[in-house]
Scaffold this motif. Structure first.
Motif, PDB file in Angstrom:
ATOM      1  N   ALA A 173       0.879  -1.173   0.000  1.00 30.40           N
ATOM      2  CA  ALA A 173       0.000   0.000   0.000  1.00 30.40           C
ATOM      3  C   ALA A 173       0.910   1.215   0.000  1.00 30.40           C
ATOM      4  CB  ALA A 173      -0.888  -0.007   1.230  1.00 30.40           C
ATOM      5  N   PHE A 174       0.807   2.032  -1.022  1.00 28.54           N
ATOM      6  CA  PHE A 174       1.656   3.224  -1.127  1.00 28.54           C
ATOM      7  C   PHE A 174       0.762   4.456  -1.045  1.00 28.54           C
ATOM      8  CE2 PHE A 174       3.907   6.019  -4.499  1.00 28.54           C
ATOM      9  CZ  PHE A 174       4.448   6.830  -3.521  1.00 28.54           C
ATOM     10  N   PHE A 175       0.940   5.214   0.026  1.00 31.57           N
ATOM     11  CA  PHE A 175       0.102   6.385   0.276  1.00 31.57           C
ATOM     12  C   PHE A 175       0.926   7.662   0.156  1.00 31.57           C
ATOM     13  CE2 PHE A 175      -4.112   5.191   2.145  1.00 31.57           C
ATOM     14  CZ  PHE A 175      -4.049   3.866   1.760  1.00 31.57           C
ATOM     15  N   TYR A 176       0.281   8.706  -0.342  1.00 33.75           N
ATOM     16  CA  TYR A 176       0.980   9.991  -0.512  1.00 33.75           C
ATOM     17  C   TYR A 176      -0.048  11.109  -0.534  1.00 33.75           C
ATOM     18  CZ  TYR A 176      -0.424   8.281  -5.077  1.00 33.75           C
ATOM     19  OH  TYR A 176      -1.164   7.731  -6.091  1.00 33.75           O
ATOM     20  N   THR A 177       0.407  12.311  -0.230  1.00 28.98           N
ATOM     21  CA  THR A 177      -0.471  13.488  -0.238  1.00 28.98           C
ATOM     22  C   THR A 177      -0.352  14.147  -1.600  1.00 28.98           C
ATOM     23  OG1 THR A 177       0.090  13.769   2.086  1.00 28.98           O
ATOM     24  CG2 THR A 177      -1.031  15.613   1.019  1.00 28.98           C
ATOM     25  N   THR A 178      -1.492  14.377  -2.272  1.00 23.00           N
ATOM     26  CA  THR A 178      -1.401  14.997  -3.593  1.00 23.00           C
ATOM     27  C   THR A 178      -1.590  16.511  -3.529  1.00 23.00           C
ATOM     28  OG1 THR A 178      -3.721  14.552  -3.977  1.00 23.00           O
ATOM     29  CG2 THR A 178      -2.159  12.968  -4.890  1.00 23.00           C
ATOM     30  N   ALA A 179      -2.394  16.973  -2.588  1.00 20.28           N
ATOM     31  CA  ALA A 179      -2.615  18.420  -2.523  1.00 20.28           C
ATOM     32  C   ALA A 179      -3.116  18.815  -1.149  1.00 20.28           C
ATOM     33  CB  ALA A 179      -3.651  18.833  -3.574  1.00 20.28           C
ATOM     34  N   LEU A 180      -2.738  20.035  -0.768  1.00 22.53           N
ATOM     35  CA  LEU A 180      -3.318  20.617   0.445  1.00 22.53           C
ATOM     36  C   LEU A 180      -4.210  21.747  -0.012  1.00 22.53           C
ATOM     37  CD1 LEU A 180      -0.230  20.947   2.820  1.00 22.53           C
ATOM     38  CD2 LEU A 180      -1.908  19.103   2.702  1.00 22.53           C
ATOM     39  N   GLU A 181      -5.505  21.577   0.189  1.00 16.95           N
ATOM     40  CA  GLU A 181      -6.422  22.644  -0.173  1.00 16.95           C
ATOM     41  C   GLU A 181      -6.908  23.253   1.126  1.00 16.95           C
ATOM     42  OE1 GLU A 181      -9.253  20.465  -2.414  1.00 16.95           O
ATOM     43  OE2 GLU A 181      -7.804  20.024  -3.993  1.00 16.95           O
ATOM     44  N   GLU A 182      -7.603  24.366   0.981  1.00 18.24           N
ATOM     45  CA  GLU A 182      -8.107  24.988   2.192  1.00 18.24           C
ATOM     46  C   GLU A 182      -8.942  23.968   2.963  1.00 18.24           C
ATOM     47  OE1 GLU A 182     -10.526  28.931   2.796  1.00 18.24           O
ATOM     48  OE2 GLU A 182      -9.281  28.935   0.983  1.00 18.24           O
ATOM     49  N   GLN A 183      -8.621  23.724   4.159  1.00 21.75           N
ATOM     50  CA  GLN A 183      -9.398  22.831   5.042  1.00 21.75           C
ATOM     51  C   GLN A 183      -9.319  21.335   4.708  1.00 21.75           C
ATOM     52  OE1 GLN A 183     -11.496  23.900   7.788  1.00 21.75           O
ATOM     53  NE2 GLN A 183     -10.268  25.721   7.457  1.00 21.75           N
ATOM     54  N   THR A 184      -8.808  20.986   3.525  1.00 23.36           N
ATOM     55  CA  THR A 184      -8.821  19.564   3.160  1.00 23.36           C
ATOM     56  C   THR A 184      -7.476  19.161   2.543  1.00 23.36           C
ATOM     57  OG1 THR A 184     -11.160  19.729   2.637  1.00 23.36           O
ATOM     58  CG2 THR A 184     -10.036  17.779   1.816  1.00 23.36           C
ATOM     59  N   ALA A 185      -7.022  17.982   2.938  1.00 26.95           N
ATOM     60  CA  ALA A 185      -5.835  17.412   2.278  1.00 26.95           C
ATOM     61  C   ALA A 185      -6.294  16.266   1.405  1.00 26.95           C
ATOM     62  CB  ALA A 185      -4.861  16.903   3.323  1.00 26.95           C
ATOM     63  N   ARG A 186      -5.719  16.184   0.236  1.00 29.10           N
ATOM     64  CA  ARG A 186      -6.043  15.086  -0.682  1.00 29.10           C
ATOM     65  C   ARG A 186      -4.958  14.022  -0.549  1.00 29.10           C
ATOM     66  NH1 ARG A 186     -11.073  15.886  -2.058  1.00 29.10           N
ATOM     67  NH2 ARG A 186     -11.415  18.121  -1.919  1.00 29.10           N
ATOM     68  N   VAL A 187      -5.355  12.860  -0.079  1.00 27.72           N
ATOM     69  CA  VAL A 187      -4.410  11.751   0.055  1.00 27.72           C
ATOM     70  C   VAL A 187      -4.861  10.647  -0.882  1.00 27.72           C
ATOM     71  CG1 VAL A 187      -3.545   9.971   1.655  1.00 27.72           C
ATOM     72  CG2 VAL A 187      -3.828  12.321   2.444  1.00 27.72           C
ATOM     73  N   GLU A 188      -3.889  10.003  -1.514  1.00 27.48           N
ATOM     74  CA  GLU A 188      -4.194   8.855  -2.368  1.00 27.48           C
ATOM     75  C   GLU A 188      -3.404   7.650  -1.901  1.00 27.48           C
ATOM     76  OE1 GLU A 188      -4.921  11.040  -6.660  1.00 27.48           O
ATOM     77  OE2 GLU A 188      -3.352   9.523  -6.511  1.00 27.48           O
ATOM     78  N   GLY A 189      -3.955   6.482  -2.145  1.00 33.78           N
ATOM     79  CA  GLY A 189      -3.217   5.257  -1.829  1.00 33.78           C
ATOM     80  C   GLY A 189      -3.350   4.261  -2.966  1.00 33.78           C
TER      81      GLY A 189
END
Ligand code: GAL
Length: 762
Positions: A173-189
């Motif tokens: 399982a490879f997880f990473y953060t794609t973007a930090l938006e206002e109030q929300t972080a986008r994480v993908e795995g």
């Protein structure tokens, strides 16, 4: 992915470090199930093939072939499951046999690998795993082939785990953060599953992205996986109001992935920790979640005295604490190879950024050698790419010449396995082909040369240009500290450098062609026992006051050092005496993060000063330089540190009055009774008032009572007034008393306990 181990979920991961048998010899028959190993030595892991003195030994003493055997007890209800043995590190070449059958050969001692035991186990009878460990120099396996300025040592030197999963299992399982938006972080795995059954399967992976004790985000992905194949799928996790990871706030989420077979329910699960963060490279700093940070770091070798690389988790973690907490660094380079998962776990937890790189040192071998190097890089990235702390992959052999094809390949591997982190490659020449994203340069000019291309990080400096032993005269140890201060100061002032890592954190064992004639490189800001030189106090003084007030007066306050005579007589041309200096005076340095320092000698007048900005214009906290009469340096000197008007710290150094007694301090009050846990025992020679006698070399002798073993030379001589040995737990619980004595001095003793192991053992 390096999941949390040991683990008691649908999947079982048991620590397999006890009950190994060891023979320091080589015989093919050792692989056989029927081999009579009753005379072999019982050992626990991590294990070094040879305990050594901390200096003055021959590399040949550990360069031999040895064998390890383990009689495995596999629970009967694991029948029908997939059973793996995970090795975190075996130096250098491991051949693994199960019941006499060779199932794997792993080349290289710095990366983890697994062995699938499933087809080889005998469910009716006994099972033996035998490992042939080749710790000779293997020029065909990186880093060997040329010369290497460190020792590889030998043995089954990291932990081993026994793991049981369903035949339908989570491969990665490879997880990473794609973007930090206002109030929300986008994480993908990206989740990869394996299906060892003979039918195609419809599976669902459910992710629980959990703030410990708080909110969870649940996401899932459906996967169709053909019989005997791997399959993968992408899961997207919006993390609202994320707790971001950075060196000051190393927030870690717990991610649990559970795999469901539509027909059977949960079949496998893994957990790991994950930090939500985005790191970008600027020209003059890195930006972590948008916040600028100039990197201040050191290089770390994983070597410890006596045991080589075979240090248990406690000592690995303690190193990360020393670097992050004690020295206040934000960054470490794991020169020149992947290091122990326990060290990296602590880096994640403490907020210590890591540059990690493939094993190697200046030499590039033939095609086969390069292929092994590429496999090391793959193993390293797959193991560590979920770690918040890891921010760059080193894809060049340290200080090697250009090699277009090889480095095109290593860069491509890293980018394919991890599109989120930049590559770098440590070089020591200004010219050449740069295929990496970030330039990493070893700058031994004793300054900071202009960047070759931005972004650039200085990955080494000082090192062999100005080593210092703890037994060196005071002025050399001060100059050693100032050498780091000057380069770090330049880097802080530079807009074309993102930071620096000095060479290096700790003194280390090395080959006779390097080092100082004692198999030691004295390049550390601490000695190999992790005892600070004043260079460590310089680094420590750069941390912010909120991380701890620092006030170190860099003197033993003695006459008689030949350097003083030198200072009084001829001025040293390289010394930047300023206008405050008067003939007959000598400089006295104080490393502190206070705004002002007050100093007085022998109860005289307090002199209050600001730090030495003129010489160190850019440092967060320049050293303080006082001038005092050279013949005043007998008695005592006192210092007070102020932030604004508030006194924050007090320090006092007195002239030592002659060796009188020994002190003994043990780092931990309790060890785990698992046969491999270790703690450090430090002995100092002090005068009647408890002042360190900095050149004492008295021979001291230890005795231990209770369920622990002394690791180290015994008797041993103090070095620079100090020495350390280690205590290793045995497998029983109880009280351990350590005593030290020496001729003509008072001895000392201290007591600790060994307690139940929390891990589950196979
Ligand atoms: C560098 C090398 C390090 C160490 C250091 C000593 O060239 O990368 O491994 O040998 O020199 O200063």
């Amino acid at each position: 992915m390096y999941p949390i181990r040991p683990f008691d979920g649908v999947r079982q991961s048991l620590t397999c470090t006890q009950g190994w048998l060891y023979a320091p010899s080589d015989d093919e028959a050792f692989k056989d199930l029927s081999w009579n190993d009753s005379a072999w030595t019982p050992v626990c892991l991590p294990h070094t093939n040879k305990e050594l003195p901390h200096q003055d030994f021959r590399p040949a003493e550990y360069q031999f072939v040895s064998w390890y055997r383990k009689h495995l007890t596999v629970p009967q209800d694991w029948k029908g499951k997939r059973i793996l043995l995970w090795f975190d590190g075996v130096m250098s070449v491991a051949q693994v046999y199960v019941n006499g059958v060779r199932v794997c050969e792993h080349l290289g001692g710095y990366t983890s690998f697994s062995v699938d035991l499933t087809p080889h186990l005998d469910w009716q009878g006994a099972n033996v795993v035998a490992v042939r460990v080749d710790s000779t120099r293997r020029p065909d396996v990186p880093p060997e082939g040329g010369v290497v300025d460190y020792m590889l040592f030998g043995g089954l030197y990291r932990r081993v785990y026994l793991e049981c999963t369903d035949p339908i299992y989570l491969e990665d399982a490879f997880f990473y953060t794609t973007a930090l938006e206002e109030q929300t972080a986008r994480v993908e795995g990206r989740i990869t599953v394996g299906n060892m059954t003979e039918e195609d399967r419809q599976l669902t992976a459910v992710v629980d992205f959990e703030w410990p004790g708080g909110e969870s985000v649940i996401a899932e992905v459906t996967l169709s996986v053909a019989a005997g194949a791997l399959g993968d799928g992408l899961v997207r996790i919006p993390v609202r109001r994320p707790k971001l990871w950075d060196p000051e706030h190393p927030h870690l989420y717990k991610v649990t992935v559970t795999l469901f077979d539509v027909a059977r329910g949960p079949v496998d699960d893994v957990s790991f920790r994950f930090g939500v963060r985005v790191i970008e490279m600027g020209n003059d700093c890195v930006r972590i979640n948008g916040q600028p940070l100039k990197l201040r770091g050191l290089n770390r070798h994983q070597m410890f005295p006596y045991v080589g690389n075979a240090a248990p988790a406690r000592l690995q973690r303690r190193d990360a604490e020393i670097l992050r907490r004690d020295l206040g660094l934000q960054y470490v380079r794991t020169s020149h190879y992947p290091q122990d998962p326990a060290f990296l776990d602590a880096c994640d937890e403490l907020g210590l950024l890591v540059l990690t790189e493939l094993p190697g040192w200046q030499h590039i071998g033939d095609d086969a050698w390069q292929a092994i190097a590429c496999s090391h890089l793959e193993e390293l990235i797959v193991r560590d790419r979920n770690r918040a702390s890891v921010f760059m992959w080193g894809v060049r052999i340290n200080e090697s010449p250009d090699h277009h094809d090889f480095y095109t390949r290593t860069n491509a591997i890293a980018h394919a396995l991890d599109p989120t982190r930049p590559t770098c490659g440590v070089r020591n020449r200004q010219g050449g082909e740069i295929l990496e994203d970030v330039v990493t340069f070893n700058d031994f000019s004793m300054h900071a040369l202009p960047a070759i291309r931005t972004p650039q990080l200085i990955t080494e400096f000082v090192g062999h240009m100005f080593p210092a032993k703890t037994t060196d005269p005071e002025s050399r140890l001060v100059e050693h500290a100032l050498s780091y201060a000057r380069v770090v100061d330049e880097v802080y002032g530079r807009e074309d450098l993102i930071g620096s890592s000095g060479w290096c954190a700790f003194d280390y064992n090395t080959h006779p062609v390097f080092g100082a004639g004692s198999e030691v490189c004295y390049h550390g800001v601490m000695d190999m026992f992790r005892q600070p030189k004043w260079a460590a106090a310089f680094y420590q003084s750069q941390r912010s006051v909120s991380e701890g007030v620092v006030l170190t007066v860099a003197t033993y306050f003695t006459h008689g050092s030949p350097e003083q005579a030198e200072l009084l007589g001829t001025l040293r041309p390289d010394f930047d005496y300023d206008s405050d200096w008067h003939e007959g005076q000598m400089p006295l340095y104080v490393f502190s993060n206070c705004d002002e320092v007050e100093l007085r000698v022998n109860d005289g007048e307090w002199i209050r000063q600001r730090p030495c900005r003129a010489s160190f214009p850019h440092l967060p906290h320049p050293p303080f330089r006082f001038y005092i009469g050279a013949y005043q340096t007998i008695g005592h000197v006192e210092a007070r540190g102020y932030c604004g008007d508030e006194q924050m710290a007090f320090a006092r150094q007195s002239t030592p009055q002659g060796l009188f007694r020994l002190t003994l301090a043990i780092d931990d009050a309790k060890l785990v009774a698992d046969g491999s846990d270790m703690t450090r025992v430090i002995v100092e020679g002090v005068d009647e008032n408890g002042v360190l006698c900095p050149y004492a070399n008295r021979v001291v002798e230890f005795s231990v009572e209770g369920p622990a073993t002394l690791v180290g030379e015994n008797p041993v001589a103090l070095e620079g007034g100090r020495i350390a040995v280690y205590l290793r737990s045995q497998q029983t619980v109880g009280q351990v008393c350590v005593r030290v004595r020496g001729q003509g001095v008072l001895g000392a003793e201290s007591t600790i306990r060994t307690g139940e192991a929390l891990d589950r053992f196979a």
